[in-house]
Design a protein around this motif. Structure first.
Motif, PDB file in Angstrom:
ATOM      1  N   THR A  19     -49.462 -14.216-120.715  1.00  0.00           N
ATOM      2  CA  THR A  19     -48.759 -12.935-120.809  1.00  0.00           C
ATOM      3  C   THR A  19     -47.635 -12.874-119.792  1.00  0.00           C
ATOM      4  O   THR A  19     -46.529 -12.404-120.095  1.00  0.00           O
ATOM      5  CB  THR A  19     -49.741 -11.772-120.589  1.00  0.00           C
ATOM      6  N   LEU A  20     -47.898 -13.335-118.571  1.00  0.00           N
ATOM      7  CA  LEU A  20     -46.859 -13.323-117.538  1.00  0.00           C
ATOM      8  C   LEU A  20     -45.688 -14.214-117.923  1.00  0.00           C
ATOM      9  O   LEU A  20     -44.521 -13.840-117.722  1.00  0.00           O
ATOM     10  CB  LEU A  20     -47.443 -13.773-116.201  1.00  0.00           C
ATOM     11  N   THR A  21     -45.970 -15.379-118.484  1.00  0.00           N
ATOM     12  CA  THR A  21     -44.896 -16.276-118.916  1.00  0.00           C
ATOM     13  C   THR A  21     -44.022 -15.603-119.970  1.00  0.00           C
ATOM     14  O   THR A  21     -42.782 -15.689-119.911  1.00  0.00           O
ATOM     15  CB  THR A  21     -45.486 -17.581-119.476  1.00  0.00           C
ATOM     16  N   ASP A  22     -44.645 -14.922-120.912  1.00  0.00           N
ATOM     17  CA  ASP A  22     -43.880 -14.201-121.937  1.00  0.00           C
ATOM     18  C   ASP A  22     -43.045 -13.093-121.304  1.00  0.00           C
ATOM     19  O   ASP A  22     -41.873 -12.889-121.669  1.00  0.00           O
ATOM     20  CB  ASP A  22     -44.823 -13.598-122.978  1.00  0.00           C
ATOM     21  N   TRP A  23     -43.646 -12.362-120.370  1.00  0.00           N
ATOM     22  CA  TRP A  23     -42.919 -11.260-119.732  1.00  0.00           C
ATOM     23  C   TRP A  23     -41.717 -11.771-118.946  1.00  0.00           C
ATOM     24  O   TRP A  23     -40.634 -11.171-119.003  1.00  0.00           O
ATOM     25  CB  TRP A  23     -43.841 -10.481-118.788  1.00  0.00           C
ATOM     26  N   VAL A  24     -41.894 -12.873-118.217  1.00  0.00           N
ATOM     27  CA  VAL A  24     -40.788 -13.425-117.433  1.00  0.00           C
ATOM     28  C   VAL A  24     -39.617 -13.777-118.340  1.00  0.00           C
ATOM     29  O   VAL A  24     -38.449 -13.523-118.008  1.00  0.00           O
ATOM     30  CB  VAL A  24     -41.253 -14.656-116.629  1.00  0.00           C
ATOM     31  N   ARG A  32     -30.214 -10.777-117.527  1.00  0.00           N
ATOM     32  CA  ARG A  32     -29.234 -11.857-117.580  1.00  0.00           C
ATOM     33  C   ARG A  32     -29.320 -12.761-116.360  1.00  0.00           C
ATOM     34  O   ARG A  32     -28.327 -13.075-115.700  1.00  0.00           O
ATOM     35  CB  ARG A  32     -27.819 -11.292-117.729  1.00  0.00           C
ATOM     36  N   LEU A  33     -30.545 -13.194-116.078  1.00  0.00           N
ATOM     37  CA  LEU A  33     -30.791 -14.112-114.975  1.00  0.00           C
ATOM     38  C   LEU A  33     -30.886 -15.534-115.527  1.00  0.00           C
ATOM     39  O   LEU A  33     -31.055 -15.741-116.715  1.00  0.00           O
ATOM     40  CB  LEU A  33     -32.088 -13.733-114.262  1.00  0.00           C
ATOM     41  N   GLY A  34     -30.799 -16.521-114.651  1.00  0.00           N
ATOM     42  CA  GLY A  34     -30.789 -17.908-115.100  1.00  0.00           C
ATOM     43  C   GLY A  34     -32.170 -18.542-115.134  1.00  0.00           C
ATOM     44  O   GLY A  34     -33.184 -17.919-114.801  1.00  0.00           O
ATOM     45  N   ASP A  35     -32.212 -19.811-115.530  1.00  0.00           N
ATOM     46  CA  ASP A  35     -33.474 -20.547-115.618  1.00  0.00           C
ATOM     47  C   ASP A  35     -34.144 -20.680-114.258  1.00  0.00           C
ATOM     48  O   ASP A  35     -35.376 -20.722-114.163  1.00  0.00           O
ATOM     49  CB  ASP A  35     -33.232 -21.934-116.213  1.00  0.00           C
ATOM     50  N   GLU A  36     -33.337 -20.767-113.211  1.00  0.00           N
ATOM     51  CA  GLU A  36     -33.908 -20.867-111.869  1.00  0.00           C
ATOM     52  C   GLU A  36     -34.731 -19.625-111.547  1.00  0.00           C
ATOM     53  O   GLU A  36     -35.807 -19.716-110.939  1.00  0.00           O
ATOM     54  CB  GLU A  36     -32.801 -21.043-110.839  1.00  0.00           C
ATOM     55  N   ALA A  37     -34.263 -18.460-111.982  1.00  0.00           N
ATOM     56  CA  ALA A  37     -34.992 -17.215-111.747  1.00  0.00           C
ATOM     57  C   ALA A  37     -36.329 -17.217-112.475  1.00  0.00           C
ATOM     58  O   ALA A  37     -37.319 -16.658-111.980  1.00  0.00           O
ATOM     59  CB  ALA A  37     -34.145 -16.028-112.208  1.00  0.00           C
ATOM     60  N   ARG A  38     -36.378 -17.848-113.630  1.00  0.00           N
ATOM     61  CA  ARG A  38     -37.624 -17.909-114.395  1.00  0.00           C
ATOM     62  C   ARG A  38     -38.743 -18.553-113.561  1.00  0.00           C
ATOM     63  O   ARG A  38     -39.848 -18.020-113.471  1.00  0.00           O
ATOM     64  CB  ARG A  38     -37.401 -18.696-115.689  1.00  0.00           C
ATOM     65  N   GLN A  39     -38.452 -19.686-112.949  1.00  0.00           N
ATOM     66  CA  GLN A  39     -39.457 -20.377-112.143  1.00  0.00           C
ATOM     67  C   GLN A  39     -39.773 -19.605-110.864  1.00  0.00           C
ATOM     68  O   GLN A  39     -40.931 -19.570-110.418  1.00  0.00           O
ATOM     69  CB  GLN A  39     -38.962 -21.787-111.808  1.00  0.00           C
TER      70      GLN A  39
END
Length: 221
Positions: A19-24, A32-39
Motif C-alpha cells: 500500500t505504501l509503495t502505491d501511495w508513494v 511532480r517529484l522525481g524518481d529519487e524522491a520515490r526511494q
C-alpha cells in the motif's frame, strides 16, 4: 490457555508495504517529484509514518501544503488504498464464532491506524484495539500487551496468543508478556540469533487455520 489472540496490523492483517509503495507513486506524481524522491519517501516512511514525518517531507521538497494537510491527505489516501484479504476477514469471523476473543496490538499513529482498521472492516471484527500512540506504550514493551488484553476484557495472566510478522516487536514482545507466539513469515527467514516462535506460518490465513484447528500449542523448547 483461554481462546484469546492479539493480532498485529501492518504486514500481518493488511499489506502495508504494498500500500505504501502505491501511495508513494501517487504522491510523487501529484507533486511532480522525481524518481529519487520515490526511494527517499519509501525509506523515510518504510517503518512508520507520523505527522512529524510530513514536516520533514514538506521541508525537503519545498511543498506549499501545510504539514497538517499532508498528513490528513496521507491518512485518507492510505485508507482508500489499503485492504484486508477476504479470507482473512472471514477467518476473523470464524474465530469469533468458535469462541475466540480477538484484539489488535499495533504500533503507529492513532489517526492512520484507526483509518486502516475502519476502512478494511477489521474494527468491527475485534473486541479491542490498542494503538501505541494512544496508550503511550510501544511493542515490544509489556505495557502495550497489558493494555491490549485489558481492552479485550482479559489479562495476560489468563493466557493467549500474539500473531505478527515482526520477530522482535510481535514475537519477542508477545513471549515476554507470557503469550504464545505465531510468526507470519511473508517469505522471510527467521533471524538465527533470536529464540524461535511457538509456530511459524507463511501467511495470515495459515495462522487462522492453526488457531481454528486447536493444534496451536506452546513450545517446550
Amino acid at each position: 490457555m483461554q481462546r484469546f489472540v492479539l493480532w498485529d496490523l501492518d504486514n500481518t492483517l493488511v499489506d502495508r508495504r504494498g500500500t505504501l509503495t502505491d501511495w508513494v507513486g501517487v504522491f510523487v506524481a501529484r507533486h511532480r517529484l522525481g524518481d529519487e524522491a520515490r526511494q527517499e519517501l519509501l525509506a523515510l516512511l518504510g517503518e512508520r509514518a507520523y505527522p512529524s514525518s510530513f514536516e520533514e517531507i514538506r521541508t525537503r521538497y519545498r511543498l506549499t501544503s501545510t504539514t497538517d494537510d499532508l498528513w490528513r491527505s496521507y491518512c485518507a489516501d492510505i485508507a482508500a488504498m489499503v485492504s484486508c484479504p477476504a479470507d482473512v476477514l472471514t477467518g476473523l469471523d470464524e474465530l469469533r464464532r468458535h469462541g475466540w476473543r480477538i484484539g489488535i496490538a499495533t504500533n503507529g499513529a492513532t489517526d492512520i491506524q484507526t483509518a486502516k482498521l475502519r476502512a478494511t472492516g477489521i474494527h468491527s471484527r475485534v473486541e479491542g484495539i490498542c494503538i501505541s500512540e494512544e496508550v503511550a506504550a510501544r511493542k515490544p514493551e509489556r505495557e502495550h500487551f497489558t493494555r491490549a488484553a485489558a481492552r479485550c476484557g482479559t489479562t495476560l495472566s489468563a493466557g493467549g496468543w500474539m500473531v505478527g510478522d515482526n520477530p522482535v516487536n510481535d514475537v519477542g514482545g508477545g513471549r515476554a508478556a507470557g503469550l504464545g507466539t505465531i510468526w507470519i513469515a511473508n517469505g522471510s527467514r527467521w533471524p538465527a540469533d533470536l529464540p524461535e516462535p511457538d509456530h511459524r506460518v507463511q501467511h495470515t490465513r495459515a495462522a487462522i487455520e492453526l488457531l481454528l484447528s486447536d493444534s496451536a500449542t506452546r513450545s517446550t523448547t
